[in-house]
Design a protein around this motif. Structure first.
Motif, PDB file in Angstrom:
ATOM      1  N   GLU A   7       0.825  -1.208   0.000  1.00 19.66           N
ATOM      2  CA  GLU A   7       0.000   0.000   0.000  1.00 19.66           C
ATOM      3  C   GLU A   7       0.865   1.266   0.000  1.00 19.66           C
ATOM      4  O   GLU A   7       0.554   2.237  -0.697  1.00 19.66           O
ATOM      5  CB  GLU A   7      -0.928  -0.006   1.215  1.00 19.66           C
ATOM      6  CG  GLU A   7      -2.035  -1.025   1.104  1.00 19.66           C
ATOM      7  CD  GLU A   7      -2.830  -1.182   2.392  1.00 19.66           C
ATOM      8  OE1 GLU A   7      -2.574  -0.443   3.370  1.00 19.66           O
ATOM      9  OE2 GLU A   7      -3.712  -2.063   2.422  1.00 19.66           O
ATOM     10  N   ALA A   8       1.940   1.266   0.760  1.00 17.72           N
ATOM     11  CA  ALA A   8       2.837   2.434   0.803  1.00 17.72           C
ATOM     12  C   ALA A   8       3.487   2.667  -0.553  1.00 17.72           C
ATOM     13  O   ALA A   8       3.589   3.813  -1.010  1.00 17.72           O
ATOM     14  CB  ALA A   8       3.903   2.245   1.882  1.00 17.72           C
ATOM     15  N   GLU A  10       2.283   1.724  -3.486  1.00 19.00           N
ATOM     16  CA  GLU A  10       1.241   2.174  -4.411  1.00 19.00           C
ATOM     17  C   GLU A  10       0.949   3.661  -4.221  1.00 19.00           C
ATOM     18  O   GLU A  10       0.798   4.406  -5.178  1.00 19.00           O
ATOM     19  CB  GLU A  10      -0.028   1.335  -4.235  1.00 19.00           C
ATOM     20  CG  GLU A  10       0.101  -0.060  -4.785  1.00 19.00           C
ATOM     21  CD  GLU A  10      -1.091  -0.953  -4.452  1.00 19.00           C
ATOM     22  OE1 GLU A  10      -2.000  -0.534  -3.687  1.00 19.00           O
ATOM     23  OE2 GLU A  10      -1.113  -2.099  -4.949  1.00 19.00           O
ATOM     24  N   LYS A  11       0.874   4.103  -2.971  1.00 21.05           N
ATOM     25  CA  LYS A  11       0.623   5.512  -2.691  1.00 21.05           C
ATOM     26  C   LYS A  11       1.781   6.370  -3.193  1.00 21.05           C
ATOM     27  O   LYS A  11       1.570   7.422  -3.794  1.00 21.05           O
ATOM     28  CB  LYS A  11       0.411   5.756  -1.209  1.00 21.05           C
ATOM     29  CG  LYS A  11       0.158   7.230  -0.905  1.00 21.05           C
ATOM     30  CD  LYS A  11      -0.284   7.457   0.489  1.00 21.05           C
ATOM     31  CE  LYS A  11      -0.523   8.901   0.850  1.00 21.05           C
ATOM     32  NZ  LYS A  11      -0.312   9.924  -0.115  1.00 21.05           N
ATOM     33  N   LYS A  14       1.533   6.686  -6.909  1.00 24.34           N
ATOM     34  CA  LYS A  14       0.437   7.597  -7.267  1.00 24.34           C
ATOM     35  C   LYS A  14       0.867   9.053  -7.080  1.00 24.34           C
ATOM     36  O   LYS A  14       0.468   9.933  -7.833  1.00 24.34           O
ATOM     37  CB  LYS A  14      -0.789   7.311  -6.397  1.00 24.34           C
ATOM     38  CG  LYS A  14      -2.027   8.077  -6.825  1.00 24.34           C
ATOM     39  CD  LYS A  14      -3.194   7.838  -5.893  1.00 24.34           C
ATOM     40  CE  LYS A  14      -3.681   6.419  -6.013  1.00 24.34           C
ATOM     41  NZ  LYS A  14      -4.892   6.178  -5.192  1.00 24.34           N
ATOM     42  N   ASP A  15       1.714   9.320  -6.074  1.00 19.52           N
ATOM     43  CA  ASP A  15       2.212  10.674  -5.795  1.00 19.52           C
ATOM     44  C   ASP A  15       3.439  11.025  -6.630  1.00 19.52           C
ATOM     45  O   ASP A  15       4.049  12.071  -6.437  1.00 19.52           O
ATOM     46  CB  ASP A  15       2.541  10.821  -4.305  1.00 19.52           C
ATOM     47  CG  ASP A  15       1.305  10.773  -3.429  1.00 19.52           C
ATOM     48  OD1 ASP A  15       0.192  11.026  -3.937  1.00 19.52           O
ATOM     49  OD2 ASP A  15       1.445  10.478  -2.226  1.00 19.52           O
TER      50      ASP A  15
END
Length: 137
Positions: A7-8, A10-11, A14-15
């Protein structure tokens, strides 16, 4: 734990932040095993100073992997502000960071100074390094 890492990443993607692997020792560098002492203390203008020492040569290991040039001679130590944190990045100067080191077969002392603004004072960092070197006998 694995799900949190995914999840980290992926975030971060995305950023627009690319995950990069940290530098690793060269395959021919045998990592000695032994105690490493670390101490962190306040340093000029709300900065920090981390002192790392060991009773063996830390060349090519830990924070010394970040060195991107031979550094400048300061007394018996060497210091640099040019770093490379990943094998896939271009080395660059970090004005608010200073890494000073002194190594031998029998002992090593590394000092990392970081300040929020301005350049870390080389003389103060090397003085701390020299004090720790002398204390190790």
């Amino acid at each position: 734990m694995r799900q949190q890492i995914v999840e980290a990443r992926e975030k971060a993607a995305k950023d627009g932040i690319r995950v990069q692997r940290a530098r690793t020792p060269a395959p021919d560098v045998a990592a000695p095993v032994g105690e490493v002492t670390e101490a962190t203390e306040p340093f000029q203008d709300n900065g920090t100073l981390r002192t790392i020492s060991a009773r063996y040569d830390l060349t090519g290991q830990r924070e010394l992997l970040w060195i991107a040039n031979e550094g400048k001679k300061v007394g018996d130590a060497r210091c640099t502000q040019k770093f490379q944190f990943s094998n896939n990045t271009t080395p660059r100067e970090r004005p608010t960071m200073l890494l000073c080191w002194r190594t031998s077969q029998d002992k090593s002392v590394v000092v990392l100074a970081v300040t929020p603004e301005g350049r870390p004072d080389t003389r103060d960092a090397v003085a701390k390094l020299d004090t720790r070197w002398s204390a190790m006998g």
